[in-house]
Design an enzyme around this catalytic site. Structure first.
Site, short mmCIF file in Angstrom:
data_model
loop_
_atom_site.label_atom_id
_atom_site.label_comp_id
_atom_site.label_asym_id
_atom_site.label_seq_id
_atom_site.Cartn_x
_atom_site.Cartn_y
_atom_site.Cartn_z
N CYS A 36 -0.63 -26.97 -8.28
CA CYS A 36 -1.82 -27.24 -9.09
C CYS A 36 -3.05 -26.96 -8.22
O CYS A 36 -3.13 -27.43 -7.08
CB CYS A 36 -1.82 -28.71 -9.53
N ASN A 48 4.92 -0.03 13.05
CA ASN A 48 4.58 0.26 11.65
C ASN A 48 4.78 1.75 11.40
O ASN A 48 4.49 2.57 12.26
CB ASN A 48 3.11 -0.11 11.38
N ILE A 90 5.07 -13.61 1.46
CA ILE A 90 5.23 -14.79 0.60
C ILE A 90 6.66 -14.85 0.08
O ILE A 90 6.96 -15.54 -0.88
CB ILE A 90 4.25 -14.67 -0.60
N ASP A 91 7.57 -14.09 0.73
CA ASP A 91 8.90 -13.87 0.16
C ASP A 91 9.97 -14.82 0.68
O ASP A 91 11.14 -14.71 0.28
CB ASP A 91 9.33 -12.41 0.36
N ARG A 132 0.78 -1.24 0.00
CA ARG A 132 0.00 0.00 0.00
C ARG A 132 0.80 1.28 0.00
O ARG A 132 0.24 2.35 -0.21
CB ARG A 132 -0.96 0.01 1.19
N HIS A 140 -0.51 -16.57 3.84
CA HIS A 140 -0.83 -16.28 2.43
C HIS A 140 0.05 -17.07 1.46
O HIS A 140 0.25 -16.66 0.32
CB HIS A 140 -0.73 -14.76 2.16
P1 NAD Z 1 0.74 -3.46 3.36
O1 NAD Z 1 1.52 -2.98 2.18
O2 NAD Z 1 -0.73 -3.29 3.34
O3 NAD Z 1 1.28 -2.68 4.64
C1 NAD Z 1 2.65 -2.55 4.88
C2 NAD Z 1 2.82 -1.54 6.00
O4 NAD Z 1 4.19 -1.51 6.34
C3 NAD Z 1 2.42 -0.12 5.57
O5 NAD Z 1 1.46 0.39 6.51
C4 NAD Z 1 3.74 0.68 5.61
O6 NAD Z 1 3.58 1.96 6.15
C5 NAD Z 1 4.59 -0.17 6.54
N1 NAD Z 1 6.02 -0.12 6.25
C6 NAD Z 1 6.65 -0.24 5.05
N2 NAD Z 1 7.99 -0.24 5.22
C7 NAD Z 1 8.20 -0.10 6.56
C8 NAD Z 1 9.38 -0.02 7.36
N3 NAD Z 1 10.60 -0.11 6.84
N4 NAD Z 1 9.22 0.13 8.70
C9 NAD Z 1 7.98 0.22 9.27
N5 NAD Z 1 6.84 0.15 8.55
C10 NAD Z 1 6.96 -0.02 7.21
O7 NAD Z 1 1.18 -4.96 3.66
P2 NAD Z 1 0.42 -6.12 4.47
O8 NAD Z 1 -0.31 -5.55 5.64
O9 NAD Z 1 1.42 -7.19 4.67
O10 NAD Z 1 -0.71 -6.63 3.45
C11 NAD Z 1 -0.41 -6.78 2.07
C12 NAD Z 1 -0.63 -8.15 1.47
O11 NAD Z 1 0.21 -8.25 0.30
C13 NAD Z 1 -0.21 -9.30 2.35
O12 NAD Z 1 -1.22 -10.22 2.31
C14 NAD Z 1 1.04 -9.91 1.72
O13 NAD Z 1 0.85 -11.29 1.51
C15 NAD Z 1 1.14 -9.32 0.34
N6 NAD Z 1 2.50 -8.78 0.02
C16 NAD Z 1 3.61 -9.48 0.43
C17 NAD Z 1 4.87 -8.99 0.17
C18 NAD Z 1 6.06 -9.80 0.64
O14 NAD Z 1 5.96 -11.03 0.73
N7 NAD Z 1 7.19 -9.16 0.97
C19 NAD Z 1 5.03 -7.77 -0.49
C20 NAD Z 1 3.87 -7.08 -0.89
C21 NAD Z 1 2.61 -7.60 -0.63
#
Ligand code: NAD
Length: 248
Positions: free
Chosen positions: A129, A220, A103-104, A36, A121
């Site tokens: 599959c 956060n 998922i990383d 986001r 996730h």
């Molecule tokens: P999100 O993007 O909705 O929220 C991430 C939050 O982290 C944000 O509010 C942001 O302000 C905060 N943030 C970013 N960098 C930061 C830092 N260095 N220090 C402190 N805060 C920080 O992510 P979410 O809540 O995990 O939901 C998104 C969905 O997308 C999840 O279901 C996930 O599976 C998927 N996703 C995963 C990855 C990954 O595996 N790395 C990456 C992108 C999305």
């Protein structure tokens, strides 16, 4: 040490059984964009829903094109300061489980045993599959996709092959949901790092922890809708906050 960092150190020191709960924000310093935050990969594309993936060959091609584009960043990534701090907490026996929305695969790469990681996730480093559940390697999918312009079907049953991740609208994995509930029921502190706490049902686990009597800490950069329920909220960079607490 800042006041909030001293409070965090106090809460972590008192806790006997911590559960980690992580989101995309823990991996941004590793070069993987979160969902986001403005300007990232994900803000440019509307997520593909599960029913769109299963309904349309064109959407499946688009899903795989995007997937291979994001994999390039993920494959280069190594664990960051947040992952390393959690790995030390697991190693020291303070943290029993890490529940992750990511998922990383970076918690695994930071040395946390697979059995202590609960992936709500899924995992993006392989495919499955959708019909028979057989595991397939991404390199195999990519080779065929690049050669013929379409992802392969499952050689065992002819089902659709999809990355082993949970899309919007796809059922949550039952075993992992159960494992997460059990871990939360047995913890005395949940440490939530780097999640906007918007994606459900995962985000609601923070409240489940409170209901079971555990303390809740949210770290956060931005405010979340669950901040009001937390015992401590730190709006700062995860790596900076976790550094210097004795978990390097
Ligand atoms: P999100 O993007 O909705 O929220 C991430 C939050 O982290 C944000 O509010 C942001 O302000 C905060 N943030 C970013 N960098 C930061 C830092 N260095 N220090 C402190 N805060 C920080 O992510 P979410 O809540 O995990 O939901 C998104 C969905 O997308 C999840 O279901 C996930 O599976 C998927 N996703 C995963 C990855 C990954 O595996 N790395 C990456 C992108 C999305």
């Amino acid at each position: 040490m800042t006041d909030s960092k001293a409070q965090l150190a106090g809460l972590l020191g008192e806790a006997k059984s911590i559960v980690g709960f992580t989101g995309a924000g823990i991996s941004t310093e590793c070069g993987i964009p979160d969902f986001r935050s403005p300007g990232g990969f994900w803000t440019r594309y509307k997520p593909i829903e599960f029913k769109e993936f299963t309904a349309s060959a064109e959407i499946r091609r688009e899903a795989w094109r995007r997937y291979f584009a994001i994999r390039e960043a993920v494959e280069k990534a190594v664990p960051g300061r947040g992952h390393r701090a959690l790995a030390r907490m697991v190693e020291a026996g303070h943290m029993r489980r890490i529940i992750t929305q990511n998922i990383d695969n970076l918690h695994q790469l930071s040395g946390v045993p697979e059995a202590q990681i609960i992936e709500l996730h899924g995992n993006g480093s392989y495919a499955r599959c959708l019909s028979c559940g057989a595991r397939h390697e991404l390199s195999w999918v990519r080779e065929i996709f690049e050669a013929v312009g379409d992802p392969p079907d499952c050689p065992q049953c002819g089902g659709l092959v999809k990355s082993a991740t949970i899309s919007f609208g796809q059922a949550m994995p039952e075993l992992e949901m159960q494992q997460a509930r059990e871990a939360i029921a047995n913890c005395d502190l949940m440490l939530a790092l780097g999640s906007s706490l918007v994606v459900q049902p995962a985000a609601h686990f923070t409240l489940t922890a409170k209901r079971y009597g555990a303390k809740l800490v949210i770290i956060n950069r931005e405010p979340t809708g669950y901040d009001a329920y937390a015992d401590l909220v730190v709006h700062d960079d995860i790596g900076d906050v976790m550094q210097g607490l004795g978990f390097e």
